[in-house]
Scaffold this motif. Structure first.
Motif: not given
Length: 289
Positions: A218-222, A264-273, A284-289
């Motif tokens: 359900x992750x991406x839809x929800x 954790x599920x690699x739907x978002x990825x972390x950016x270190x600033x 910081x967080x962004x959507x992993x494309x």
């Protein structure tokens, strides 16, 4: 019944601040949806001294409760499911008075359940699910099996509600027998949890595995509501920036848990600033494309 309460609601209908009045009558002898009152009168107003005011009435052996609610608070209840019985009143109640088709349009909106409202509800329920699942897992690993059982049961309730929302229904007016028809898999998990002859420990262990699979499914839809907010700028977001975004206000308390799960599920990825501190970074967080 209408004639009995007519003088009461007509006084409200004559007020220019009143948007609509509807009546909902008790359908069962024991009726939690009406707090066991025979009749509920819902009066929606633009503005009042108090956002929500309730009066109780009795006529012979009949009882009634009149709820006078400001439109802003009513919309909050609808958006957050924080007063669920109001859905039943609006959807199945009878219109006694309305200004400019206010109640009729409100009924239509609830029945249609527009996509934006649905995405918000999915995000809110998914956030609760990730929180309950995380707490259930922690309790299980700490050998607190009965407490973990309770959190697993809450997780299954959220899974059932997600299934209902995905099909375009409001979960506030649907129970487990409807979940059985809409999503037999979730209903089967519920049956296995409460009816299995396995030990509580084993039941919780099996359910945690099953819930983890369902979360992923359900992750991406929800999480679409949150992911769409993050995508709006094309840049990474700090947690603080996301938390104060007005669109996320309704599930901000569980935002940390949902972000942790999506990372954790690699739907978002972390950016270190970089910060001024040596080897200390902002996340910081962004959507992993």
């Amino acid at each position: 019944m209408d004639d009995v309460w007519r003088p009461i609601y007509q006084e409200r209908a004559s007020n220019t601040d009143t948007l609509g009045v509807l009546i909902y009558e008790k359908k069962k002898r024991i009726s939690p949806v009406t707090d066991n009152f025979d009749v509920i009168l819902l009066v929606v107003v633009t503005e009042a001294i108090a956002p929500w005011y309730v009066k109780h009435y009795q006529f012979k052996n009949k009882t009634a409760a009149m709820h006078i609610v400001e439109e802003q608070l009513l919309n909050y209840w609808i958006d957050t499911s924080s007063y669920r019985r109001v859905f039943e009143w609006i959807i199945n109640g009878t219109i006694l008075f309305e200004r400019n088709k206010y109640i009729a349009e409100l009924k239509e909106q609830l029945e249609e359940f527009p996509l934006k409202k649905r995405q918000l509800k999915l995000a809110m329920e998914f956030a609760k699910l990730t929180r309950n699942y995380s707490e259930a897992k922690d309790l299980f690993l700490s050998s607190h099996y009965l407490d973990a059982f309770s959190k697993v049961l809450s997780s299954l309730h959220s899974l059932g509600r997600l299934s209902i929302i995905e099909q375009g229904y409001h979960p506030e007016v649907i129970a487990w027998n409807q979940i059985k028809q809409i999503n037999p898999e979730v209903y089967k998990l519920y049956e296995e949890l409460v009816q299995s002859e396995e030990t509580v420990e084993k039941r919780v262990e099996l359910m945690l595995f099953a819930i983890d699979l369902s979360l992923w499914k359900h992750a991406e839809l929800c999480a679409a509501h949150l992911l769409d907010v993050i995508r709006t700028t094309g840049k990474s977001w700090s947690f603080g920036e996301l938390k104060v975004h007005p669109s996320i206000r309704l599930y901000e308390l569980d935002l940390s848990t949902i972000i942790d799960y999506l990372v954790a599920k690699e739907i978002l990825e972390v950016e270190h600033v970089e910060t001024k501190g040596k080897s200390v970074f902002h996340r910081k967080y962004r959507v992993k494309e």
